[in-house]
Write an enzyme that holds these catalytic residues in place. Structure first.
Site, mmCIF file in Angstrom:
data_model
loop_
_atom_site.group_PDB
_atom_site.id
_atom_site.type_symbol
_atom_site.label_atom_id
_atom_site.label_comp_id
_atom_site.label_asym_id
_atom_site.label_seq_id
_atom_site.Cartn_x
_atom_site.Cartn_y
_atom_site.Cartn_z
ATOM 1 N N ASN A 38 -4.899 27.802 -3.248
ATOM 2 C CA ASN A 38 -5.148 26.763 -4.270
ATOM 3 C C ASN A 38 -4.604 25.397 -3.833
ATOM 4 O OD1 ASN A 38 -2.430 27.066 -4.428
ATOM 5 N ND2 ASN A 38 -2.362 27.545 -6.609
ATOM 6 N N ASN A 40 -1.680 24.532 -2.887
ATOM 7 C CA ASN A 40 -0.234 24.302 -3.048
ATOM 8 C C ASN A 40 0.419 24.359 -1.661
ATOM 9 O OD1 ASN A 40 0.502 25.978 -6.233
ATOM 10 N ND2 ASN A 40 -0.895 24.340 -5.713
ATOM 11 N N HIS A 131 8.331 -3.057 2.204
ATOM 12 C CA HIS A 131 7.384 -4.081 1.769
ATOM 13 C C HIS A 131 8.106 -5.177 0.974
ATOM 14 C CE1 HIS A 131 3.495 -5.740 1.118
ATOM 15 N NE2 HIS A 131 3.574 -5.642 -0.189
ATOM 16 N N ASP A 170 2.809 -15.802 4.627
ATOM 17 C CA ASP A 170 3.030 -16.375 3.293
ATOM 18 C C ASP A 170 4.518 -16.672 3.115
ATOM 19 O OD1 ASP A 170 4.239 -13.938 2.751
ATOM 20 O OD2 ASP A 170 2.600 -13.179 1.520
ATOM 21 N N LYS A 193 -0.264 -18.701 1.345
ATOM 22 C CA LYS A 193 -1.197 -17.666 0.877
ATOM 23 C C LYS A 193 -0.903 -17.374 -0.585
ATOM 24 C CE LYS A 193 -0.656 -13.144 1.800
ATOM 25 N NZ LYS A 193 -0.561 -11.929 2.618
ATOM 26 N N ARG A 195 -1.358 -14.878 -3.722
ATOM 27 C CA ARG A 195 -1.742 -13.547 -4.207
ATOM 28 C C ARG A 195 -1.190 -13.473 -5.615
ATOM 29 N NH1 ARG A 195 -2.808 -8.934 -1.011
ATOM 30 N NH2 ARG A 195 -1.660 -9.569 0.818
ATOM 31 N N ASP A 220 4.328 -10.432 10.586
ATOM 32 C CA ASP A 220 4.171 -9.878 9.239
ATOM 33 C C ASP A 220 4.763 -8.481 9.177
ATOM 34 O OD1 ASP A 220 3.467 -9.924 6.597
ATOM 35 O OD2 ASP A 220 1.335 -10.222 6.932
HETATM 36 C C1 R5P Z 1 2.058 -9.344 2.059
HETATM 37 O O1 R5P Z 1 2.139 -8.964 0.943
HETATM 38 C C2 R5P Z 1 2.368 -8.545 3.263
HETATM 39 O O2 R5P Z 1 3.389 -9.184 3.970
HETATM 40 C C3 R5P Z 1 1.161 -8.377 4.182
HETATM 41 O O3 R5P Z 1 0.729 -9.654 4.568
HETATM 42 C C4 R5P Z 1 0.058 -7.659 3.513
HETATM 43 O O4 R5P Z 1 0.528 -6.454 2.967
HETATM 44 C C5 R5P Z 1 -1.051 -7.354 4.496
HETATM 45 O O5 R5P Z 1 -2.118 -6.802 3.798
HETATM 46 P P1 R5P Z 1 -3.623 -7.052 4.261
HETATM 47 O O6 R5P Z 1 -3.700 -6.687 5.699
HETATM 48 O O7 R5P Z 1 -4.440 -6.146 3.374
HETATM 49 O O8 R5P Z 1 -3.922 -8.488 4.011
#
Ligand code: R5P
Length: 316
Positions: A38, A40, A131, A170, A193, A195, A220
């Site tokens: 199943n 699991n 992140h 960013d 940038k 978002r 990044d």
């Molecule tokens: C920003 O939030 C992070 O540093 C990255 O720039 C972001 O996660 C990258 O995501 P993507 O490749 O989808 O633009």
């Protein structure tokens, strides 16, 4: 002091786990991961771990949810096999995308994962380049964050940097990119940038800093859909840069990443191995270089076991 050190791996990234174990000079612990009819997941630890100082390696990659549940079950199995201490080693932390309450009625999944790891029985956490740094604060157990900066710095130091500038995608990435630029002795620029929420779309409009006729190194934490890198490369080329190189820690490479990275026309794309990259993707991206983090994780595990500083590693 804790007992004997043991290193186990989930099924997400055996190559990295083997590299970490080999750096430490030991074999991976014996375990069997199977499935019932199943679906699991069943984990059986196949050796004695009583009073041991156990490290379990599991990164976040597809199937993301299965890998997370497998990690929780492994930790639970180790705990009830009487391990003295369990450290969850998470090269790429799962469900980190939602890390703040910026919409009504959403789950802060990065915090939920922290709760789940602790409930399963983790005593410590070792992750790489989260992140968002606030994720460390979601834990009520010691949590260490490694940065891949030393690995990336070593790579770029071996090239001609005389006309280079580090670019953050960013303002949020500015702090970590600043650390990278300082280590390389380079100036920095920041892309504006925008978002508005946790959605994956963003648009860049302007840039702070001098980039014309320069060799740019975009720095990044991760490349997910490749949108940020493609957009950053587009903006930089508009400002008349000479070369666009990229250094990023986590090669998530999800959704449209392959197409976008091919379209971005990068002179070099450098990532680390915190996430396994399928050959179908790695072979299709020109100028891709994957750096190993195995020695960093291995050294960090040895330091945790020996009660030595982790932050010192980022200064080396
Ligand atoms: C920003 O939030 C992070 O540093 C990255 O720039 C972001 O996660 C990258 O995501 P993507 O490749 O989808 O633009």
């Amino acid at each position: 002091m804790f007992g004997e050190m043991k290193v186990f791996s989930g099924s997400s990234h055996p190559t990295l786990a083997l590299g970490i174990a080999s750096h430490i000079g030991m074999q991976l612990g014996k375990s069997r991961i199977t499935r019932f009819s199943n679906e699991n997941i069943k984990v059986k630890i196949d050796e004695n771990v009583r009073e041991s100082d156990v490290f379990v390696i599991q990164t976040s990659c597809p199937p993301v949810s299965d890998n997370l549940v497998e990690m929780l079950i492994m930790i639970d199995a180790l705990k009830f096999a009487s391990a003295a201490r369990i450290t969850a080693v998470l090269p790429y932390y799962p469900y980190a995308r939602s890390d703040k309450k910026d919409e009504a009625r959403i789950s802060i999944t990065a915090r939920l994962v922290a709760d789940l790891l602790q409930t399963a029985g983790a005593d410590r956490v070792l992750a790489m380049t989260l992140h968002a740094p606030q994720i460390l604060g979601f834990f009520r157990i010691p949590a260490d964050q490694l940065l891949a900066t030393p690995v990336l710095v070593n790579h770029f130091r071996n090239s001609d940097l005389s006309n280079s500038v580090v670019v953050a995608t960013d303002a949020g990435a500015g702090k970590i990119a600043g650390h990278f630029a300082k280590r390389l002795g380079l100036p920095m620029a920041i892309i504006d940038k925008r978002r508005v929420d946790d959605s994956e779309s963003a648009r860049s409009t302007a840039l702070i800093g001098e980039v014309a006729d320069k060799d740019c190194i975009i720095f990044d934490d991760e490349i997910a859909t490749g949108g940020s890198i493609k957009e950053a490369a587009r903006i930089l080329r508009g400002f008349g840069v000479r070369r666009v190189r990229v250094g990023a820690t986590h090669a998530v490479f999800s959704g449209t990443a392959l197409t976008r990275l091919q379209e971005a026309d990068l002179d070099e794309l450098v990532v680390t191995d915190t996430i396994p990259i399928p050959p179908a993707i790695s072979n299709a991206i020109p100028n891709l270089k994957v750096l190993s983090t195995a020695s960093m994780f291995g050294d960090a595990i040895l330091r945790i076991h020996g009660g030595r500083s982790i932050s010192e590693m980022m200064e080396e």
